[in-house]
Design an enzyme around this catalytic site. Structure first.
Site, PDB file in Angstrom:
ATOM      1  N   TYR A  23       0.826  -1.209   0.000  1.00  0.00           N
ATOM      2  CA  TYR A  23       0.000   0.000   0.000  1.00  0.00           C
ATOM      3  C   TYR A  23       0.860   1.260   0.000  1.00  0.00           C
ATOM      4  O   TYR A  23       0.712   2.124   0.864  1.00  0.00           O
ATOM      5  CB  TYR A  23      -0.954  -0.014   1.198  1.00  0.00           C
ATOM      6  CG  TYR A  23      -2.038  -1.056   1.047  1.00  0.00           C
ATOM      7  CD1 TYR A  23      -3.202  -0.770   0.334  1.00  0.00           C
ATOM      8  CD2 TYR A  23      -1.887  -2.329   1.577  1.00  0.00           C
ATOM      9  CE1 TYR A  23      -4.184  -1.721   0.163  1.00  0.00           C
ATOM     10  CE2 TYR A  23      -2.871  -3.292   1.399  1.00  0.00           C
ATOM     11  CZ  TYR A  23      -4.016  -2.980   0.695  1.00  0.00           C
ATOM     12  OH  TYR A  23      -4.988  -3.921   0.521  1.00  0.00           O
ATOM     13  N   TYR A 151     -11.712  -7.874   6.785  1.00  0.00           N
ATOM     14  CA  TYR A 151     -10.567  -7.916   5.873  1.00  0.00           C
ATOM     15  C   TYR A 151     -10.246  -9.373   5.563  1.00  0.00           C
ATOM     16  O   TYR A 151     -10.126 -10.186   6.476  1.00  0.00           O
ATOM     17  CB  TYR A 151      -9.330  -7.227   6.478  1.00  0.00           C
ATOM     18  CG  TYR A 151      -8.155  -7.326   5.538  1.00  0.00           C
ATOM     19  CD1 TYR A 151      -8.065  -6.496   4.421  1.00  0.00           C
ATOM     20  CD2 TYR A 151      -7.158  -8.294   5.716  1.00  0.00           C
ATOM     21  CE1 TYR A 151      -7.018  -6.619   3.521  1.00  0.00           C
ATOM     22  CE2 TYR A 151      -6.111  -8.422   4.819  1.00  0.00           C
ATOM     23  CZ  TYR A 151      -6.043  -7.584   3.724  1.00  0.00           C
ATOM     24  OH  TYR A 151      -5.015  -7.720   2.826  1.00  0.00           O
ATOM     25  N   ASP A 252     -12.502 -17.084   8.632  1.00  0.00           N
ATOM     26  CA  ASP A 252     -11.154 -16.657   8.270  1.00  0.00           C
ATOM     27  C   ASP A 252     -10.373 -16.426   9.557  1.00  0.00           C
ATOM     28  O   ASP A 252     -10.494 -15.377  10.182  1.00  0.00           O
ATOM     29  CB  ASP A 252     -11.243 -15.389   7.416  1.00  0.00           C
ATOM     30  CG  ASP A 252      -9.882 -14.851   7.015  1.00  0.00           C
ATOM     31  OD1 ASP A 252      -8.862 -15.344   7.543  1.00  0.00           O
ATOM     32  OD2 ASP A 252      -9.836 -13.922   6.183  1.00  0.00           O
ATOM     33  N   LYS A 281      -0.801 -16.593   8.205  1.00  0.00           N
ATOM     34  CA  LYS A 281      -0.004 -15.725   9.076  1.00  0.00           C
ATOM     35  C   LYS A 281       0.913 -16.501  10.038  1.00  0.00           C
ATOM     36  O   LYS A 281       1.994 -16.866   9.637  1.00  0.00           O
ATOM     37  CB  LYS A 281      -0.915 -14.747   9.790  1.00  0.00           C
ATOM     38  CG  LYS A 281      -1.448 -13.691   8.805  1.00  0.00           C
ATOM     39  CD  LYS A 281      -1.844 -12.382   9.466  1.00  0.00           C
ATOM     40  CE  LYS A 281      -1.867 -11.247   8.487  1.00  0.00           C
ATOM     41  NZ  LYS A 281      -3.172 -10.984   7.885  1.00  0.00           N
TER      42      LYS A 281
END
Ligand SMILES: *Cc1c(COP(=O)(O)O)cnc(C)c1O
Length: 432
Positions: A23, A151, A252, A281
């Site tokens: 980003y 997200y 998720d 992760k």
């Protein structure tokens, strides 16, 4: 050398010339910090400074950096094989990992698809849900329902279920599939439940269930979409509504998995099992990229009995032995300790120290769950400016929007954690 950036190595200049960061703008680049090594909870900068890491490299490095056990697992695996294809070939690191994941995750999840990254595991989960309904002769069930403030990653299917505002859906309007969104849950994790919190979700699923393949959400903690902790009762009711209306539930757990919230998996707070679950992760303790999508026997059987006869997915680096070996070591390392007491210790320290921030005029509120501490500001922070101040305090904190948050490696000592919080306090309480 400039006053703003006293250390300007060749690496940093080339970084600005050639490299995209997450980003980031290349026309107005913000200088990055060059890290040369990392050990325990510390990042070693090229300019000689050492920072206590509050981020675990985006939730991943739960055991800290350069851990001897994980290093040994990687070295041992690399000496036998780094990678072999997974089509028609199998190996112990992957098989052992899949067995471990089935045994640890909520009841009913019994099959594992290994993927390369969190976003890909979300793509896989969504594809599983769609292919399941196609196989059942219900191809009209081709929409998803997710939550605002969520997200799920940066690839297209994942992006289409991220918060429409944070995910900038309007600029991708012509290329993103359109799905349904329920409002973000409002009742906080430890607040008294009120059925009104799920009313909108309920009415959407009641109205559209014939088109809905799945609900996808982050259980209990909405991470990168807002760092919000919601009521376990919300998730319990979502599970019940999905069952009632024949809609699959995708959990998720990419950010929440492996102890971060105080339970091994956040679904345990609601004592529910999803039909499909994504992990990523911290799966390899932050050593390398690996993710997994688990599903129930019902979903896997449904998919494989359909016209295609198989699940239509297979990444080149699927089941990478090196990543699987480190994941096995990371999970064993976590389970070999009283991890739950350790997360409780971190939670207690955060819960003791963070309320002081509420006295600051710029702070809206603070919240803590497990090894996650959040300081929500009244106004969005200027990341580049504030990051410099954090670094000057010897700490690595990377806020987004109004959120200054801490999710340290689980090995952080109380003293290091207090030092970290003091550093944040100094920065946030200093007048501009
Ligand atoms: C980080 C994250 C993802 C995406 O994972 P990547 O490895 O960055 O692709 C998906 N879902 C959640 C909840 C995440 O926190």
């Amino acid at each position: 050398m400039t006053a703003d950036n006293p250390y300007q190595s060749e690496i940093l200049s080339k970084d600005q010339e050639f490299v995209w960061h997450p980003y980031s703008s290349l026309s107005d680049p913000i200088p990055a910090y060059e890290v040369v090594s990392a050990e325990g909870v510390n990042l070693q900068l090229a300019d000689g400074r050492q920072l206590i890491d509050a981020m675990s490299s985006w939730w991943c490095a739960i055991h800290g950096y350069n851990h001897p056990v994980l290093n040994a697992a990687a070295k041992q695996q690399i000496d036998s094989m780094s990678h072999v294809m997974f089509g028609g070939i199998t190996h112990a690191p992957a098989v052992n990992l899949c067995e471990k994941l089935v045994n640890l995750t909520p009841l009913g999840l019994s099959k594992v698809f290994l993927a390369d990254s969190g976003s890909v595991s979300v793509e896989v989960a969504i594809k599983m849900a769609f292919q399941y309904w196609i196989s059942q002769g219900q191809a009209d069930k081709n929409k998803l329902l997710s939550l605002r403030g969520g997200y799920h990653g940066d690839t297209f299917a994942a992006m289409s279920v991220c918060d429409p505002v944070n995910g900038m859906h309007h600029i991708f309007e012509k290329v993103l599939p359109q799905h349904y969104f329920a409002p973000a849950p409002q009742i906080a994790f430890d607040q008294a439940w009120d059925d009104r919190d799920i009313a909108d979700f309920k009415s959407i699923i009641e109205t559209h269930h014939k088109q809905l393949a799945a609900v996808i959400l982050e259980p209990i903690v909405q991470g990168a979409g807002g760092m919000r902790f919601y009521s376990p009762e919300y998730l319990r009711q979502v599970r019940a509504l999905c069952d009632q209306h024949h809609v699959l539930l995708i959990a998720d757990e990419i950010a929440t998995g492996f102890g971060r919230t105080g339970k091994l998996f956040a679904c345990e707070w609601s004592q529910i099992s999803p039909d499909i679950m994504c992990l990523g992760k911290s799966l390899t303790g932050g050593y390398m990229t690996l993710a997994a999508t688990l599903c129930t026997e019902e979903v896997s059987r449904g998919i494989c009995e359909g016209e295609a006869g198989c699940f239509m997915h297979g990444p080149t680096f699927m089941g990478n032995p090196l990543a699987c070996a480190v994941a096995n070591a990371s999970i064993d390392l976590l389970l070999s300790q009283d991890w739950s007491a350790n997360i409780q210790r971190i939670e207690n320290t955060l819960a003791t120290e963070l309320p002081a921030f509420n006295q600051l005029r710029t702070v809206a509120n603070t919240r803590v769950l497990g090894a996650i501490g959040v300081i929500e500001m009244k106004e969005p922070v200027n990341v580049a400016q504030i990051q410099k101040k954090f670094v000057a305090q010897g700490i690595w904190v990377r806020p987004f929007g109004k959120l200054v948050y801490i999710m340290p490696p689980f090995i952080i000592t109380n003293q290091q954690l207090k030092q970290l919080i003091q550093g944040i306090y100094k920065v946030l309480s200093a007048p501009d």
